[in-house]
Design a protein around this motif. Structure first.
Motif, PDB file in Angstrom:
ATOM      1  N   SER A 242      87.797 120.518  -4.937  1.00 26.40           N
ATOM      2  CA  SER A 242      88.447 119.794  -3.789  1.00 26.40           C
ATOM      3  C   SER A 242      88.431 120.433  -2.545  1.00 26.40           C
TER       4      SER A 242
ATOM      5  N   GLU B  79      98.772 118.173  -2.146  1.00 26.12           N
ATOM      6  CA  GLU B  79      99.369 116.825  -2.560  1.00 26.12           C
ATOM      7  C   GLU B  79     100.501 116.471  -1.526  1.00 26.12           C
TER       8      GLU B  79
ATOM      9  N   LYS C 282      86.757 115.086  -3.592  1.00 23.95           N
ATOM     10  CA  LYS C 282      87.205 115.555  -4.867  1.00 23.95           C
ATOM     11  C   LYS C 282      86.316 115.211  -6.036  1.00 23.95           C
TER      12      LYS C 282
ATOM     13  N   SER D  80      88.027 113.766   2.654  1.00 27.77           N
ATOM     14  CA  SER D  80      88.377 114.388   1.763  1.00 27.77           C
ATOM     15  C   SER D  80      87.024 114.525   0.539  1.00 27.77           C
TER      16      SER D  80
ATOM     17  N   HIS E 152     102.190 113.374  -0.615  1.00 25.79           N
ATOM     18  CA  HIS E 152     102.275 112.135  -0.931  1.00 25.79           C
ATOM     19  C   HIS E 152     103.669 111.665  -1.113  1.00 25.79           C
TER      20      HIS E 152
ATOM     21  N   ASP F 242     105.124 119.019   0.135  1.00 27.57           N
ATOM     22  CA  ASP F 242     104.556 118.773  -1.061  1.00 27.57           C
ATOM     23  C   ASP F 242     105.650 118.240  -2.220  1.00 27.57           C
ATOM     24  N   ARG F 243     105.226 118.066  -3.288  1.00 29.76           N
ATOM     25  CA  ARG F 243     106.286 117.657  -4.465  1.00 29.76           C
ATOM     26  C   ARG F 243     107.116 118.804  -4.831  1.00 29.76           C
TER      27      ARG F 243
ATOM     28  N   GLY G   6     103.375 107.857  -4.428  1.00 28.70           N
ATOM     29  CA  GLY G   6     101.891 107.729  -4.117  1.00 28.70           C
ATOM     30  C   GLY G   6     101.089 107.586  -2.934  1.00 28.70           C
TER      31      GLY G   6
END
Length: 390
Positions: free
Chosen positions: A168, A235, A186, A184, A237, A334-335, A241
């Motif tokens: 990615s 990531e 992926k 992007s 989001h 990020d998360r 999401g």
């Protein structure tokens, strides 16, 4: 290292009137230029504090009379009116050329003025995105904030990148703005590749290629001769999401000191790859995005860290590239709560500040004028007006 230009008192113009020029590209429509609503607000605040605001396109400059076609907002008639005005010596660049032809016209016209007249710009210019990230990555104080980055040099460079980054990548133009022309890449488990991004007109798109080679060929044709950089597909989001980032607006106050005007979250639509407001995103209070993702305590810690790092980065930009009145800094989270520096903007927008509170919205307009007034000092050293309370 000491910050360059910590205040503006050395930039006194003893022979210039209290006029601030706003550089634009004239357009058709209700307002004769882009950002008409913001510039109108600038004009109203400037009028209230005694600064004459002259809005002009550089190609209207007449060298013989040293004048421009200057637009001013007429409050009684509620419209912009143009007349010949003396070329201001202090200028604020809010020009947004719509095409390469217009960009070239703007640059040539501005270069013609600068070759003949000394202008003071409120903001210096930043180099392209890749260069800023490259320099930050070499600084131990900021290296951990910068995502791995490499220049795109054709399909072979992307193929090598994909081998090292789980198939990615996120690619963006080094000279892009407003989220345009990002893409992007992926690869899924069965070898298909999803390409998703935004066009030059900021429309969202997605495409699924059956093979990696087909995807690489299509992407290469789409990039064409534009210069791009490659980064990991982070990531970034929200809890539900949607793509998001955080815009920190740094501006100098009337004393020429950096302040954080506000921090706002920008949230994109589900299924898109960017959060930029020009691409259909919406602004939100940072806590409303970070708390569902990280919890209340960690969200507060992340926002505090963004504010502290923003002040340091603003000084770093000034040490590296020259004097600025304002800078927009974009961050991703990020998360895991990891903070990423995404990019710096020397011509930041204001739309997101509405979600940062009434004070931030107000100061986002007032502070460029406040800082300009410290440049437009009389020899006595008296500021034209005190207006931090506005």
């Amino acid at each position: 290292m000491l910050a360059l230009f910590p205040d503006s008192k050395s930039f006194v113009l003893s022979d210039s009137p209290s006029a601030l020029g706003v550089l634009v590209c004239e357009r058709d429509g209700i307002a004769p230029f882009a950002e008409g609503a913001y510039i109108r607000r600038l004009s109203l605040v400037a009028d209230a504090i005694g600064i004459a605001l002259v809005v002009f396109a550089p190609w209207t400059w007449d060298a013989r009379s040293d004048s421009v076609r200057g637009w001013t907002w007429n409050k009684r008639e509620q419209r912009w009116i143009a007349r010949a005005r003396k070329l201001p010596r202090v200028v604020y660049d809010r020009a947004w050329p719509a095409t390469e032809v217009e960009k070239r016209r703007f640059q040539v016209a501005l270069g013609r003025i600068r070759a003949a007249r000394a202008l003071i710009f409120l903001n210096s210019r930043l180099p392209h995105k890749g260069k800023v990230g490259e320099m930050l990555a070499r600084d131990p104080a900021y290296a951990a904030l910068v995502p791995p980055t490499a220049p795109y040099k054709g399909p072979h460079s992307l193929r090598a990148w994909l081998r090292e980054h789980d198939g990615s990548a996120f690619l963006k133009p080094v000279a892009g703005s407003q989220g345009k022309r990002v893409i992007s890449y992926k690869r899924d488990n069965d070898g298909k590749v999803e390409l998703a991004g935004r066009t030059s007109s900021n429309r969202s798109f997605s495409f699924t290629a059956a093979t990696e080679q087909d995807a690489l060929n299509r992407l290469h044709r789409w990039i064409g001769s534009h210069a791009y950089i490659m980064q990991p597909l982070l990531e970034l989001h929200t809890a539900d999401g949607k793509p998001f980032d955080l815009r920190s607006l740094l501006q100098k106050n009337k004393s020429g000191r950096w302040t954080v005007t506000g921090v706002a979250a920008r949230v994109g639509a589900a299924g898109t790859v960017t959060a930029n407001l020009h691409g259909g995103g919406r602004a939100m209070h940072p806590g409303d995005v970070l708390e569902p993702l990280l919890g209340e305590e960690r969200a507060r810690t992340v926002e505090q860290r963004i504010r502290a790092i923003s002040l340091r980065l603003a000084s770093w930009c000034e040490e590296s590239f020259g004097r600025f009145a304002e800078i927009g800094l974009d961050f991703g989270v990020d998360r895991s709560g990891k903070l990423w520096f995404l990019e710096a903007n020397s011509k930041p927008g204001r739309a997101a500040m509405g979600s940062a509170g009434k004070e931030a919205t107000q100061q986002a307009v007032v502070r460029p004028l406040s800082y300009a007034s410290t440049i437009l000092l009389r020899p006595s050293g008296r500021v034209i007006h005190e207006f931090d309370h506005l």
